[in-house]
Design an enzyme around this catalytic site. Structure first.
Site, PDB file in Angstrom:
ATOM      1  N   ASN A 393      51.599  -2.280   2.136  1.00 37.74           N
ATOM      2  CA  ASN A 393      50.909  -3.566   2.176  1.00 37.74           C
ATOM      3  C   ASN A 393      51.879  -4.741   2.112  1.00 37.74           C
ATOM      4  OD1 ASN A 393      49.062  -5.745   1.842  1.00 37.74           O
ATOM      5  ND2 ASN A 393      47.573  -4.363   0.931  1.00 37.74           N
ATOM      6  N   ASP A 394      52.310  -5.118   0.903  1.00 38.08           N
ATOM      7  CA  ASP A 394      53.133  -6.319   0.751  1.00 38.08           C
ATOM      8  C   ASP A 394      54.438  -6.253   1.533  1.00 38.08           C
ATOM      9  OD1 ASP A 394      51.255  -7.469  -0.955  1.00 38.08           O
ATOM     10  OD2 ASP A 394      52.144  -6.561  -2.731  1.00 38.08           O
ATOM     11  N   VAL A 395      55.008  -5.058   1.663  1.00 37.16           N
ATOM     12  CA  VAL A 395      56.312  -4.931   2.343  1.00 37.16           C
ATOM     13  C   VAL A 395      56.202  -5.102   3.853  1.00 37.16           C
ATOM     14  CG1 VAL A 395      57.254  -3.456   0.532  1.00 37.16           C
ATOM     15  CG2 VAL A 395      56.135  -2.405   2.513  1.00 37.16           C
ATOM     16  N   TYR A 432      50.024  -5.157  -4.327  1.00 38.28           N
ATOM     17  CA  TYR A 432      50.378  -5.521  -5.699  1.00 38.28           C
ATOM     18  C   TYR A 432      50.337  -7.030  -5.929  1.00 38.28           C
ATOM     19  CZ  TYR A 432      52.149  -0.779  -6.464  1.00 38.28           C
ATOM     20  OH  TYR A 432      52.270   0.565  -6.593  1.00 38.28           O
ATOM     21  N   ALA A 433      50.757  -7.804  -4.921  1.00 40.06           N
ATOM     22  CA  ALA A 433      50.869  -9.244  -5.120  1.00 40.06           C
ATOM     23  C   ALA A 433      49.520  -9.951  -5.108  1.00 40.06           C
ATOM     24  CB  ALA A 433      51.766  -9.851  -4.037  1.00 40.06           C
TER      25      ALA A 433
END
Length: 468
Positions: A393-395, A432-433
């Site tokens: 996701n965030d990456v 996560y963010a």
């Protein structure tokens, strides 16, 4: 040569094997050999220790019973963990190992300070440092394991007064350490230092969110090594000092690399307050995001994969959570057998511990030559016909390239530069963010909403029909 001298040289030889073993772990081809060498060296060191204790004749029959029981229980638990713990739970296991290492090192110092009367600075100074580092590692690692296992919320936990407390506690154990050095026989100073350090480990990790857990695990690993090295100074054992410093230095280097991969300072990470769990529900975000999503089916994706020349897989924690690494490996083998160029883009902080994706894919016997780090794979995305994202996701979020958000400046995988993007995900949930991923609303992105294991199995069957 007496037994003591012989054992001393055995310890030095074991320490040399630890160094060589760590060197061999630098490359996937020799990593298993390095791990085996290090384990064998540790077994020899333990046997030598038992030989030395037996020669000195200072241990009672009860002591031998306790020693044997501890060895058998520890070996049984280690064997069970190695064979039975799922790869998805490996981050938690690493945290528990950190806790065991830090706690054991702290107990060594506590024992020596209780046993030795009028201990000098040679014992009390490293002993105080050992207790502080070891106890902080013990309690902090348990909290980290709890967050990873879901027993403790993955979101940052900040209670009223937490910040001032995290300033007061380090000042307290600095004062306690000085007190213990000046009065090594003071039980109040000893027990007070242990209690304060244990409390600080808890308050240190609680405010840190799930997004930073890979860095926290690496840092706690470095703490464990430092505690073991301090225990070596307490016992005056060179091999223990060398082994501890190897773990500490390598863990410290890894922590810095992981922090750089997130474009964040270690101090900023330890202050906490960033990152939530990856199960946050989807929200509309900033203006009708769900309405812009293009949903695709297994057949749609299979057509793209079957007629592609180059495919890049982007694994993330969703792959680990679904335990779908074997299905991904099988799909990759099917494509490779059809002459398609396949590679895996591995972000340094993908998953929940350093190297999580590498370990996961190695279990599925993925050729290590197909695993490519971020700097190596990013220039290849524009040539990729399909980038298949599995639970990352965030990456992969392009918003990181713009200022003013939680992941601004974090180096990401340039997935959006591929000719076509497919994302396998159960829902539009956040990473996560806790922010929306702009990749999902990109016109060339297709969202395949399914469990990763089920979805990859369906893709394998569908691709097989096209290429079979």
């Amino acid at each position: 040569m007496n037994v003591s001298d012989t054992v001393h040289y055995v310890f030095l030889a074991a320490a040399a094997c630890f160094v060589l073993g760590l060197h061999l772990m630098n490359h996937p081809r020799t990593a298993r050999r390095g791990n085996t060498l290090s384990a064998a060296a540790m077994a020899v060191a333990i046997a030598a220790t038992v030989w030395l204790v037996a020669d000195e004749g200072t241990i009672s029959r009860t002591g031998w019973l306790v020693l044997a029981s501890g060895g058998l229980v520890g070996a049984a638990l280690g064997l069970y963990a190695a064979r039975e713990v799922e790869m998805t739970a490996m981050p938690q296991l690493v945290s528990l190992f950190n806790a065991v290492g830090g706690g054991a090192a702290a107990l060594i110092a506590v024992n020596d300070l209780l046993r030795i009367e009028n201990a000098g600075a040679r014992v009390s100074v490293p002993g105080a440092l050992d207790i502080v580092i070891g106890a902080v590692t013990f309690s902090g690692s348990l909290v980290a394991a709890g967050k990873l296992q879901g027993l403790v919320s993955g979101a940052p936990i900040v209670f009223p007064g937490a910040r001032p407390l995290n300033v007061l506690l380090p000042a307290s154990f600095v004062a306690g350490s000085v007190w213990l050095v000046l009065a090594p026989n003071s039980r109040t100073a000893l027990y007070g230092l242990v209690a304060v350090a244990l409390l600080f480990g808890v308050t240190l990790v609680l405010p840190i969110g799930g997004a930073d857990m890979p860095v926290v695990i690496a840092l706690l690993n470095a703490f464990t090594g430092s505690a073991v090295a301090m225990a070596g100074f307490v016992l005056d054992e060179t091999a223990l000092i060398i082994a501890g410093m190897l773990v500490s230095s390598s863990g410290g280097i890894l922590t810095k690399l992981m922090a750089d991969a997130m474009n964040r300072s270690i101090a900023g990470i330890m202050v906490g307050g960033f990152g939530t769990s990856d199960s946050a529900p989807a929200t509309g975000g900033t203006g009708g995001v769900p309405a812009q999503v293009r949903s695709v089916s297994a057949d749609d994706v299979a057509v793209q994969l079957a007629y592609a020349s180059k495919v890049v897989f982007v694994p993330g924690y969703g792959l680990a959570a679904a335990q779908a690494q074997h299905e991904l490996g099988d799909l990759a083998k099917l494509l490779t057998g059809h002459g398609i160029d396949v590679s895996y883009a591995v972000h340094p902080v993908a998953g929940r511990m350093p190297g999580h994706m590498n370990v996961l894919l190695a279990e599925a016997n993925v050729p290590y030559t197909q695993l490519k780090e971020m700097d190596e794979i990013n220039p290849e995305f524009p040539q990729a016909d399909v980038a298949l994202v599995i639970g990352a996701n965030d990456v992969t979020n392009p918003i990181a390239r713009r200022p003013g958000n939680a992941i601004s400046g974090m180096p990401i995988l340039d997935v959006d530069k591929a000719r076509s993007v497919v994302v396998i995900k159960r829902s539009m949930g956040h990473g996560y963010a806790g922010i929306d991923n702009e990749l999902y609303t990109n016109p060339k992105t297709g969202m395949f909403f399914t469990d990763a294991k089920k979805g990859l199995s369906e893709l394998k069957a569908a691709v097989g029909e096209f290429v079979g």
